[in-house]
Design a protein around this motif. Structure first.
Motif, PDB file in Angstrom:
ATOM      1  N   GLN A  11      73.465 -88.411  81.874  1.00  0.00           N
ATOM      2  CA  GLN A  11      74.831 -87.884  81.855  1.00  0.00           C
ATOM      3  C   GLN A  11      75.750 -88.782  81.028  1.00  0.00           C
ATOM      4  O   GLN A  11      76.564 -88.304  80.242  1.00  0.00           O
ATOM      5  CB  GLN A  11      75.364 -87.756  83.286  1.00  0.00           C
ATOM      6  CG  GLN A  11      74.700 -86.655  84.085  1.00  0.00           C
ATOM      7  CD  GLN A  11      75.071 -86.703  85.560  1.00  0.00           C
ATOM      8  OE1 GLN A  11      75.109 -87.782  86.169  1.00  0.00           O
ATOM      9  NE2 GLN A  11      75.340 -85.542  86.133  1.00  0.00           N
ATOM     10  N   LEU A  12      75.595 -90.094  81.209  1.00  0.00           N
ATOM     11  CA  LEU A  12      76.419 -91.035  80.449  1.00  0.00           C
ATOM     12  C   LEU A  12      76.125 -90.927  78.950  1.00  0.00           C
ATOM     13  O   LEU A  12      77.038 -90.972  78.132  1.00  0.00           O
ATOM     14  CB  LEU A  12      76.173 -92.471  80.924  1.00  0.00           C
ATOM     15  CG  LEU A  12      76.684 -92.812  82.321  1.00  0.00           C
ATOM     16  CD1 LEU A  12      76.225 -94.209  82.733  1.00  0.00           C
ATOM     17  CD2 LEU A  12      78.207 -92.721  82.374  1.00  0.00           C
ATOM     18  N   THR A  13      74.846 -90.774  78.618  1.00  0.00           N
ATOM     19  CA  THR A  13      74.460 -90.647  77.205  1.00  0.00           C
ATOM     20  C   THR A  13      75.070 -89.389  76.595  1.00  0.00           C
ATOM     21  O   THR A  13      75.569 -89.424  75.463  1.00  0.00           O
ATOM     22  CB  THR A  13      72.921 -90.606  77.076  1.00  0.00           C
ATOM     23  OG1 THR A  13      72.379 -91.815  77.633  1.00  0.00           O
ATOM     24  CG2 THR A  13      72.494 -90.498  75.638  1.00  0.00           C
ATOM     25  N   ALA A  14      75.038 -88.294  77.333  1.00  0.00           N
ATOM     26  CA  ALA A  14      75.629 -87.043  76.833  1.00  0.00           C
ATOM     27  C   ALA A  14      77.135 -87.198  76.630  1.00  0.00           C
ATOM     28  O   ALA A  14      77.691 -86.739  75.628  1.00  0.00           O
ATOM     29  CB  ALA A  14      75.336 -85.898  77.811  1.00  0.00           C
ATOM     30  N   LEU A  15      77.807 -87.860  77.568  1.00  0.00           N
ATOM     31  CA  LEU A  15      79.252 -88.084  77.437  1.00  0.00           C
ATOM     32  C   LEU A  15      79.563 -89.035  76.286  1.00  0.00           C
ATOM     33  O   LEU A  15      80.554 -88.854  75.566  1.00  0.00           O
ATOM     34  CB  LEU A  15      79.816 -88.634  78.753  1.00  0.00           C
ATOM     35  CG  LEU A  15      79.852 -87.637  79.917  1.00  0.00           C
ATOM     36  CD1 LEU A  15      80.139 -88.344  81.235  1.00  0.00           C
ATOM     37  CD2 LEU A  15      80.889 -86.546  79.650  1.00  0.00           C
ATOM     38  N   LEU A  16      78.717 -90.055  76.121  1.00  0.00           N
ATOM     39  CA  LEU A  16      78.898 -90.985  75.006  1.00  0.00           C
ATOM     40  C   LEU A  16      78.837 -90.227  73.683  1.00  0.00           C
ATOM     41  O   LEU A  16      79.628 -90.476  72.769  1.00  0.00           O
ATOM     42  CB  LEU A  16      77.815 -92.069  75.043  1.00  0.00           C
ATOM     43  CG  LEU A  16      77.796 -93.039  73.861  1.00  0.00           C
ATOM     44  CD1 LEU A  16      79.041 -93.920  73.870  1.00  0.00           C
ATOM     45  CD2 LEU A  16      76.544 -93.909  73.912  1.00  0.00           C
ATOM     46  N   LYS A  17      77.904 -89.303  73.582  1.00  0.00           N
ATOM     47  CA  LYS A  17      77.723 -88.505  72.362  1.00  0.00           C
ATOM     48  C   LYS A  17      79.005 -87.735  72.025  1.00  0.00           C
ATOM     49  O   LYS A  17      79.263 -87.425  70.868  1.00  0.00           O
ATOM     50  CB  LYS A  17      76.562 -87.533  72.583  1.00  0.00           C
ATOM     51  CG  LYS A  17      76.041 -86.886  71.343  1.00  0.00           C
ATOM     52  CD  LYS A  17      75.060 -87.775  70.635  1.00  0.00           C
ATOM     53  CE  LYS A  17      74.398 -87.038  69.488  1.00  0.00           C
ATOM     54  NZ  LYS A  17      73.744 -87.913  68.561  1.00  0.00           N
TER      55      LYS A  17
END
Length: 195
Positions: A11-17
């Protein structure tokens, strides 16, 4: 306000993107100690380890739209290891060149050569992890200069199979290099790697 501490790495990776700075901050909070330990284990230098982790997180933020991260923990650990390697290569090169009193032009030229060598070593590491046929086809083609028909005969597959494996190998290499920010260096040194 969202509690990013409860979010998964995915989830954090998707938000970072998407450029979510709070997600980036949570990634930093979650991983900086682990990455510092990895950097210290490889460098045995506390100040260098802090600089290395700092560089990894700056790079992550600067490239968040470009990188593909499948496993955040592994991606960050790998980034630290390569940053440690590059850091000490640069330090060693600086020391060597200072001792030999090279001119600026030579320093730039040596840095290009070192980048090409490191890139070749990195590509070799990627190739070693490929499936066997893919690795063999790539090695015969790029390292031994064999033609597709010769490779097909050697490992008993069709020429189309050779082409498919070469395409797959190059896709894997490009993907890995893109994930680690090597695309610009590839543009400079690609002719040295795939002559």
């Amino acid at each position: 306000m969202f509690n990013y501490g409860t979010y998964t790495d995915e989830q954090l990776t998707a938000l970072l993107k998407e450029g979510d700075h709070a997600a980036y901050t949570e990634i930093y909070r979650r991983y900086w100690k682990k990455l510092l330990l990895i950097a210290w284990n490889h460098s045995k230098d506390q100040l260098a380890a802090k600089d290395i982790v700092h560089d990894v997180f700056i790079s992550l933020w600067e490239r968040y739209t470009d990188v593909e991260i499948n496993n955040l923990s592994a991606f960050l650990a790998t980034s630290v290891k390569f940053t440690v390697y590059k850091y000490y290569q640069k330090e060693q090169r600086r020391n060597d060149l200072a001792l030999q009193n090279y001119e600026y032009e030579t320093i730039v030229n040596d840095e290009d050569k070192l980048d090409a060598i490191f890139l070749q070593e990195y590509v070799n590491g990627i190739v070693e992890k490929m499936p066997e046929k893919c690795r063999l086809v790539f090695g015969y083609s790029r390292n031994l200069g064999m033609k597709n028909s010769e490779i097909a005969t050697k490992i008993q597959i069709t020429e189309k199979g050779v082409e498919a494996n070469l395409t797959r190998a190059l896709r894997i290499i490009r993907g890995e290099l893109k994930n680690h920010g090597w695309i610009l260096i590839i543009a400079i040194h690609i002719h040295r790697l795939f002559k």
